[in-house]
Structures are given as structure tokens and as C-alpha cells.
Design an enzyme around this catalytic site. Structure first.
Site, PDB file in Angstrom:
ATOM      1  CG  ASP A 142      -1.634   5.867  -2.520  1.00 51.63           C
ATOM      2  OD1 ASP A 142      -1.531   5.356  -1.385  1.00 51.63           O
ATOM      3  OD2 ASP A 142      -1.177   5.337  -3.546  1.00 51.63           O
ATOM      4  CD  GLU A 237       4.326   3.861   0.131  1.00 50.56           C
ATOM      5  OE1 GLU A 237       4.650   2.744   0.578  1.00 50.56           O
ATOM      6  OE2 GLU A 237       3.446   4.022  -0.749  1.00 50.56           O
ATOM      7  CD  GLN A 289      -0.742   2.153   5.673  1.00 50.94           C
ATOM      8  OE1 GLN A 289      -0.754   3.347   5.456  1.00 50.94           O
ATOM      9  NE2 GLN A 289       0.342   1.412   5.474  1.00 50.94           N
ATOM     10  NE  ARG A 290      -1.986  -1.255  -1.272  1.00 52.77           N
ATOM     11  CZ  ARG A 290      -2.369  -0.308  -2.105  1.00 52.77           C
ATOM     12  NH1 ARG A 290      -3.667  -0.166  -2.363  1.00 52.77           N
ATOM     13  NH2 ARG A 290      -1.507   0.490  -2.689  1.00 52.77           N
TER      14      ARG A 290
END
Length: 363
Positions: A142, A237, A289-290
Site C-alpha cells: 500500500d 478499495e 496484487q500480492r
């Protein structure tokens, strides 16, 4: 022989294994260090029997190219607020940090390196206050830790999101559709903003700039003529409309945050209710995405973080978190590391440049 305990906490992130490898390889140069790993963050220490492994050449070889973490991870079981269920099924949160600190000491560890994000480093600070000789390594896709210019995993997440966005552009154009792609980021819009710029989005919605659905619709309509046209939207999100709330759900005791997600579908409903005539499709990238191989940039950053973290151990500079500031690898006190959340500056150059590129934020 000195003993070092390494662990990974919070959500998984591309580059975690590169940090572990960096710590191990740097430590082996000292020859008098035994490196161990606690499985699933501090759960490995708290469990009975303990779930701790020895790190060696065999289990760390080549792991820098792999996603995830060989030590596994968890985002529940915070020792500062540990969920305990009584015989009636009621859950209460108790502080087990002193118990954890005592156990780390009894196991003979001379130092701990905790690899994790905001929540993990708050735990690091709590344990440091209990006397644990601990070093933090910042980790989050993030990019929301203000004490470091960037965190490993972020660039990989942006690359994955951009690759996905590129694929949506062509299908949107082919069908004259509005495509909404939801990305991660929690309360910060870094992934969404970078993806929007890299992918050439028409609209980017981020938590720092609550949107007006009428402004979003106006931008969509400007892209259509006689029903022909297309629009690609990136939405974080944690984005929300003006006077609205984020979309998420409480996952129960043991989890620090709401589980965010679903804004793509909510935005689609809002647009239809506001009179959007175009067909709309939604894509939620979620945990893609991870996962996967970290980019070269993240491998380098993570590896150097690992080396720096062990060097801080050698210097006995405990209570610090590794940081990358002004193109230099340095360190900051753990207390300062989590003091300020790294929001996107809505008046900063990145947002203004995005607007200069024609990207609408719906504000």
C-alpha cells in the site's frame, strides 16, 4: 553463538523472501550467528510447542524470486490485543506482549527482526518497550508508511495492476463499455493513482478525494457520442463518495482492520442509478496484487533492507525501523515509523500532474 529471530507479519507481499535471504546472507559473513524464523509471525513463538525453524543455505537459496514468505504470515493474533475465547464462546482482547517478551528471552534470542507494515511495527514498538531487542523492516504493497520513501511490494503491485488494466482497455474499446477496475491500497490511493497514470485511465477514484457521482458521470458522458465510446476507471478499495462510507466488513475479533472490497460494484450501481446509459463491467483484482514474482526493483529494495536490518542488529541499534529516505538506506525510531499515515497529498504534484494528463478524480 548469537541467535537472531526473523518473522513476517500482516498480509503477504512480493519481496518478503528477498528480505529473509538478505538477512541470512549478511549474517553468515559474521560466522557466529544462528538465524531462526518464527512461523506465522509471533504465533510460532506463542505456540506450544514453538514453531520455529533454523534458516540455512538450503531453505533460503533462490527464494528472492518467489512471492509469499517461506515463514508464512498472519494478520490476526496481535500480541498487544490477543483474542481469547472463554468457555461460553465470548471473545476478549488481552495484552500478551509481556508473556511474548519473556518467552523470546527464555528461548535465548539476542535480537528480533520483524518484517511487516503499520500494524506489525506497532507491535515491534510495544515489544521494544517490554525490553525486546527488536528491529523493524517496512513492508506493504500500500506504500502507506510515511517514514520511508517507498516500501517493497508496492512497485510489483502497481505492475500487476497496470498489466491487468492494459488488458481491460482493449475489451472496453471493443464493446463500447465502461470498465471499472478495483485495486488494493486500504486508506491510501497510491496503487490506484500510479496505475491510472501508467495505464492512461480516464477516471481515478482514491480515498483522499471523495468523489461526486455526478462529476464521474459527466466525465463518462463526455467520452460517448451516439452510444459509441469507452471509459476505463481505476478505483481504490478505500474510495468513497462525498458524505459516504467505505465498503467493507468486520471480520471479527483477531483482525485489526475491516476487510475492504466491493467499491467497484457499488460504483457501478451508483452510476446506473444516476442514469449512466453505457454498459458497465467490473473487475476486482484482489490478492493477485500480492502474489507472484517481485519486480527487479522490489527484489533490490527488499534485499538491501535485509542487509541493513542485520547491520543495525550488529550495531545494537534496537527500537529502530529500516528506512529508504532520499535515496539512502537509513533508520528511524519505531515510534516515529507509525506515527503518521502516508496518504496521497491531494494537492501534491502527483495528483496535479494526473489532472494535467486529463484524469478525473470525480471531485
Amino acid at each position: 553463538m548469537n541467535k537472531l529471530l526473523v518473522l513476517t507479519g500482516g498480509g503477504d507481499c512480493p519481496g518478503l523472501n528477498a528480505v529473509i535471504r538478505g538477512i541470512f546472507k549478511r549474517a553468515k559473513k559474521e560466522k557466529d550467528w544462528k538465524i531462526c524464523g518464527s512461523m506465522e509471525a509471533f504465533n510460532g513463538v506463542m505456540s506450544d510447542p514453538v514453531d520455529i525453524i533454523k534458516l540455512n543455505k538450503e531453505n533460503t537459496a533462490g527464494i528472492h524470486i518467489k512471492g509469499g514468505t517461506i515463514l508464512k504470515t498472519t494478520n490476526k493474533g496481535n500480541p498487544l490485543q490477543y483474542p481469547v475465547t472463554d468457555e461460553n464462546g465470548n471473545i476478549t482482547l488481552v495484552d500478551r506482549s509481556q508473556e511474548l517478551a519473556d518467552k523470546i528471552k527464555s528461548l535465548g534470542f539476542d535480537a528480533v527482526i520483524n518484517i511487516g507494515g503499520d500494524g506489525s511495527q506497532k507491535i515491534s514498538q510495544g515489544l521494544f518497550e517490554k525490553g525486546v531487542p527488536i528491529i523493524g523492516v517496512p513492508k506493504t504493497i500500500d506504500n502507506d508508511l510515511s517514514a520511508t520513501d517507498t516500501t517493497f511490494g508496492f512497485q510489483t503491485a502497481v505492475q500487476i495492476a497496470t498489466d491487468s488494466f492494459d488488458k481491460l482497455v482493449t475489451t472496453a474499446e471493443s464493446h463500447h463499455r465502461v470498465m471499472i477496475m478495483e485495486v488494493m491500497g486500504r486508506d491510501a490511493g497510491w496503487i490506484a493513482l500510479h496505475t491510472a497514470i501508467a495505464g492512461g485511465a480516464e477516471i481515478c477514484l482514491i480515498p483522499e478525494l471523495p468523489y461526486d457521482i455526478q462529476h464521474v458521470l459527466k466525465r463518462i458522458n463526455s467520452r460517448y457520442k451516439d452510444g459509441k465510446g469507452f471509459v476505463n476507471i481505476v478505483v481504490a478499495e478505500g474510495a468513497k463518495p462525498k458524505d459516504g462510507e467505505v465498503i467493507g466488513e468486520d471480520r471479527g475479533e483477531g483482525f485489526e482492520h475491516l476487510r475492504l472490497g466491493g467499491i467497484a460494484y457499488e460504483l457501478s450501481k451508483q452510476l446506473k442509478a444516476a442514469g449512466c446509459k453505457a454498459e458497465i463491467r467490473e473487475t476486482v483484482l484482489g490478492h493477485t496484487q500480492r502474489g507472484g514474482t517481485p519486480t527487479a526493483y522490489d527484489r533490490v529494495l527488499a534485499s538491501l533492507f535485509g542487509v541493513k536490518a542485520f547491520e543495525l542488529v550488529l550495531e545494537k541499534k534496537f527500537g529502530q525501523m529500516v528506512s529508504f529516505k532520499n535515496n539512502e538506506f537509513t533508520h528511524v525510531p519505531l515510534e516515529d515509523a507509525t506515527k503518521t499515515y502516508n496518504f496521497v497529498d491531494k494537492d501534491g504534484y502527483l495528483v496535479q500532474a494526473a489532472k494535467g494528463l486529463g484524469i478525473s478524480f470525480g471531485d
